[in-house]
Design a protein around this motif. Structure first.
Motif, PDB file in Angstrom:
ATOM      1  N   GLY A 154       0.798  -1.220   0.000  1.00  0.00           N
ATOM      2  CA  GLY A 154       0.000   0.000   0.000  1.00  0.00           C
ATOM      3  C   GLY A 154       0.827   1.263   0.000  1.00  0.00           C
ATOM      4  O   GLY A 154       0.364   2.312   0.440  1.00  0.00           O
ATOM      5  N   GLY A 155       2.066   1.190  -0.471  1.00  0.00           N
ATOM      6  CA  GLY A 155       2.931   2.362  -0.512  1.00  0.00           C
ATOM      7  C   GLY A 155       3.642   2.650   0.797  1.00  0.00           C
ATOM      8  O   GLY A 155       4.349   3.644   0.930  1.00  0.00           O
ATOM      9  N   THR A 156       3.455   1.773   1.765  1.00  0.00           N
ATOM     10  CA  THR A 156       4.062   1.960   3.081  1.00  0.00           C
ATOM     11  C   THR A 156       5.492   1.428   3.087  1.00  0.00           C
ATOM     12  O   THR A 156       5.717   0.278   2.722  1.00  0.00           O
ATOM     13  N   PRO A 157       6.459   2.260   3.491  1.00  0.00           N
ATOM     14  CA  PRO A 157       7.843   1.767   3.543  1.00  0.00           C
ATOM     15  C   PRO A 157       8.041   0.759   4.681  1.00  0.00           C
ATOM     16  O   PRO A 157       7.251   0.709   5.621  1.00  0.00           O
ATOM     17  N   ALA A 158       9.090  -0.015   4.567  1.00  0.00           N
ATOM     18  CA  ALA A 158       9.416  -1.011   5.591  1.00  0.00           C
ATOM     19  C   ALA A 158       9.539  -0.350   6.963  1.00  0.00           C
ATOM     20  O   ALA A 158      10.063   0.757   7.087  1.00  0.00           O
ATOM     21  N   ASP A 159       9.050  -1.044   7.988  1.00  0.00           N
ATOM     22  CA  ASP A 159       9.054  -0.519   9.355  1.00  0.00           C
ATOM     23  C   ASP A 159       9.423  -1.649  10.310  1.00  0.00           C
ATOM     24  O   ASP A 159       8.564  -2.365  10.810  1.00  0.00           O
ATOM     25  N   TRP A 160      10.716  -1.813  10.526  1.00  0.00           N
ATOM     26  CA  TRP A 160      11.185  -2.906  11.381  1.00  0.00           C
ATOM     27  C   TRP A 160      10.907  -2.657  12.852  1.00  0.00           C
ATOM     28  O   TRP A 160      10.695  -3.606  13.610  1.00  0.00           O
ATOM     29  N   ILE A 161      10.889  -1.417  13.288  1.00  0.00           N
ATOM     30  CA  ILE A 161      10.610  -1.120  14.703  1.00  0.00           C
ATOM     31  C   ILE A 161       9.213  -1.605  15.068  1.00  0.00           C
ATOM     32  O   ILE A 161       9.016  -2.245  16.105  1.00  0.00           O
ATOM     33  N   SER A 162       8.217  -1.337  14.218  1.00  0.00           N
ATOM     34  CA  SER A 162       6.862  -1.814  14.510  1.00  0.00           C
ATOM     35  C   SER A 162       6.801  -3.339  14.501  1.00  0.00           C
ATOM     36  O   SER A 162       6.107  -3.942  15.322  1.00  0.00           O
TER      37      SER A 162
END
Length: 157
Positions: A101-109
């Motif tokens: 959905g256009g969301t960049p990778a988020d390893w913290i979440s």
């Protein structure tokens, strides 16, 4: 095979799909390994919910990929990355942003979700602390109203 009930460990189709290691690349990464490695918190959340619902969560956290790493080992890796390493990793998974959905990778979440799944508050780092209520609020649009997910039930146990 996948989805036919024979599974990796001879269990049900859901079990084989959720816990099966990928053999196409020889990395034996489970869907949870891949979601965490890709920095996709929604996918991680949905997988954790399905794993908790099917009472497979503890096993899923212990499964090793071909390199002998569990998803909690991935967690330690992603939390230890510096800015340069994070940007390099982000570049390597950028092609999947459109699918997410256009969301960049988020390893913290992803790490926050793994911390909650592991159920050990001592694992939480100061930059990785999340309130369960805050997490529930942020996930409201991903589930129907009044539905309590299996992952949330697992958190209460």
């Amino acid at each position: 095979g996948r989805g036919d009930g024979t599974g990796v460990r001879g269990g049900s189709s859901a079990r084989s799909d959720l816990l099966a290691g990928d053999t196409s690349f020889g990395d034996r990464k489970t869907p949870l390994h891949k979601a965490v490695a890709g920095g996709r918190p929604l996918a991680v959340r949905l997988l954790l919910d399905a794993l908790a619902r099917d009472r497979l969560l503890d096993e899923a956290l212990r499964i090793e990929d071909a390199s002998g790493r569990t998803v909690l080992d991935y967690r330690r890796h992603y939390l230890s990355m510096d800015e340069k390493e994070t940007e390099q990793e982000r570049q390597s998974v950028r092609r999947w942003d459109a699918v997410a959905g256009g969301t960049p990778a988020d390893w913290i979440s992803c790490c926050r979700l793994l911390d909650l799944a592991a159920g050990d508050p001592s694992r939480l780092r100061s930059d990785c602390v999340v309130e369960i209520e805050s997490l529930r609020f942020s996930m409201e649009n991903f589930r129907s109203e009044g539905d309590t997910s299996a992952f949330e039930k697992h958190l209460r146990e």
